[in-house]
Design an enzyme around this catalytic site. Structure first.
Site, PDB file in Angstrom:
ATOM      1  CG  HIS A 122      -1.939  -1.040   1.317  1.00 29.00           C
ATOM      2  ND1 HIS A 122      -1.937  -2.104   2.353  1.00 29.00           N
ATOM      3  CD2 HIS A 122      -2.877  -1.429   0.712  1.00 29.00           C
ATOM      4  CE1 HIS A 122      -2.759  -2.794   2.168  1.00 29.00           C
ATOM      5  NE2 HIS A 122      -3.588  -2.503   1.283  1.00 29.00           N
ATOM      6  CG  ASP A 160      -6.263  -6.645  -5.664  1.00 30.50           C
ATOM      7  OD1 ASP A 160      -6.752  -7.651  -5.206  1.00 30.50           O
ATOM      8  OD2 ASP A 160      -5.516  -5.948  -4.933  1.00 30.50           O
ATOM      9  CB  SER A 168      -4.649  -6.905   4.352  1.00 30.30           C
ATOM     10  OG  SER A 168      -4.305  -5.504   4.007  1.00 30.30           O
TER      11      SER A 168
END
Ligand code: AMP
Length: 287
Positions: free
Chosen positions: A41, A154, A190
């Site tokens: 991130h 993703d 995560s």
């Protein structure tokens, strides 16, 4: 060290802050996340800083993108730690709305995307991409940044976001950022925190499986031949099940059998209770 990172929770406060910056002629980047932040991130924040003067990160665990039997309630929430990490990475503002701020009483609109949202995770997680497309549309319109940064980790999500941003004429540049990995190849996520040590030791086989298919494609083998073998390899390595392992056109996500164009190899597999996804790109050797 800079002053503590400001946190805003309402759309009105977010817009006021963005307007304040706009009035000074500054450009703005948005980094949407669900929190439980890791270096992947933070690499998006670094990328965002290359594109804009001010970076807003959002942390919102979006209920509408989780299925009824998925991990919404146990998804890790750690705002204080996230804020400290964002501040250290040079982020300027954290937007952390409540569920009612995002979905007030009477909320009735859904953004659905055909084509790229079908198949792969779209099949295994019905409604997931409608949840993602709806919340990201809202975040883009709430902040109206110059650019928004999303991870290639993703890949299908990135394709869905590029599609609806173009289709809906949302005036925000969509920027993709490469996947950050552990030394053993496991993509940072995560959800990696869910794994037991035993599962964590098996997890790198996911990337090894992708690399094996990539090598096979480069050597001229077909996806039809390579993918079932790679799935078998994952099951033998200890994965409980494989949702999919497929070769797709990197842009349209149409199924591809041979390395006759840039492709993406995408996988989703379950290790105990943890569902992991990953993907890599392969391009044909230039002639
Ligand atoms: P999430 O909080 O998991 O919804 O992810 C927020 C953003 O971070 C998405 O754009 C993800 O694609 C991106 N992201 C997640 N993991 C990684 C990673 N390992 N490397 C780069 N970006 C990532």
């Amino acid at each position: 060290m800079t002053a503590e990172l400001d946190i805003v929770r309402s759309v009105a406060e977010l817009r006021a802050r963005v307007k304040y910056w706009r009035d000074q002629g500054l450009t703005i980047a948005l980094v949407p996340t669900m929190g439980a932040l890791h270096q992947g991130h933070l690499s998006l924040v670094t990328k965002a800083l290359e594109h804009a003067d001010r970076v807003v990160a959002s942390v919102f665990v979006n209920p509408t993108q989780f299925g009824p039997n998925e991990d919404f309630s146990r998804y890790p929430r750690q705002e204080e730690r996230d804020a400290a990490l964002l501040e250290g990475a040079g982020c300027h503002l954290l937007f952390a709305p409540t569920v009612t701020e995002m979905y007030p009483d009477g909320f009735a609109t859904t953004v659905t995307v055909a084509g790229v949202a079908d198949g792969l995770c779209g099949t295994v997680r019905p409604g997931h991409f409608a949840g993602v497309a709806t919340v990201v549309t809202k975040l883009l319109l709430q902040a109206l940044p110059d650019v928004a940064v999303f991870g290639e980790k993703d890949w299908q999500q990135l394709a869905v976001i590029r599609r609806f941003a173009r289709d809906l004429d949302i005036p925000v540049g969509i920027v993709g950022a490469p996947t950050l990995r552990e030394a053993d190849g496991l993509a940072l996520s995560s959800r990696n925190a869910y794994m037991t040590p035993e599962e964590r030791a098996i997890a790198p086989w996911l990337k090894r499986g992708l690399d094996g298919v990539a090598d096979g494609l480069r050597a001229g083998a077909s996806a039809a031949d390579l993918c079932p073998k790679a799935i078998d390899g994952l099951l033998k390595a200890g994965f409980a099940s494989v949702d999919y392992l497929e070769v797709r056109d990197a842009e349209t996500l149409a199924p591809v059998d041979k390395l006759d164009r840039p492709v993406r190899i995408l996988v989703a597999a379950r290790l105990g209770k943890t569902r992991l996804i990953d993907n890599i790109g392969v391009v044909p050797a230039s002639r």
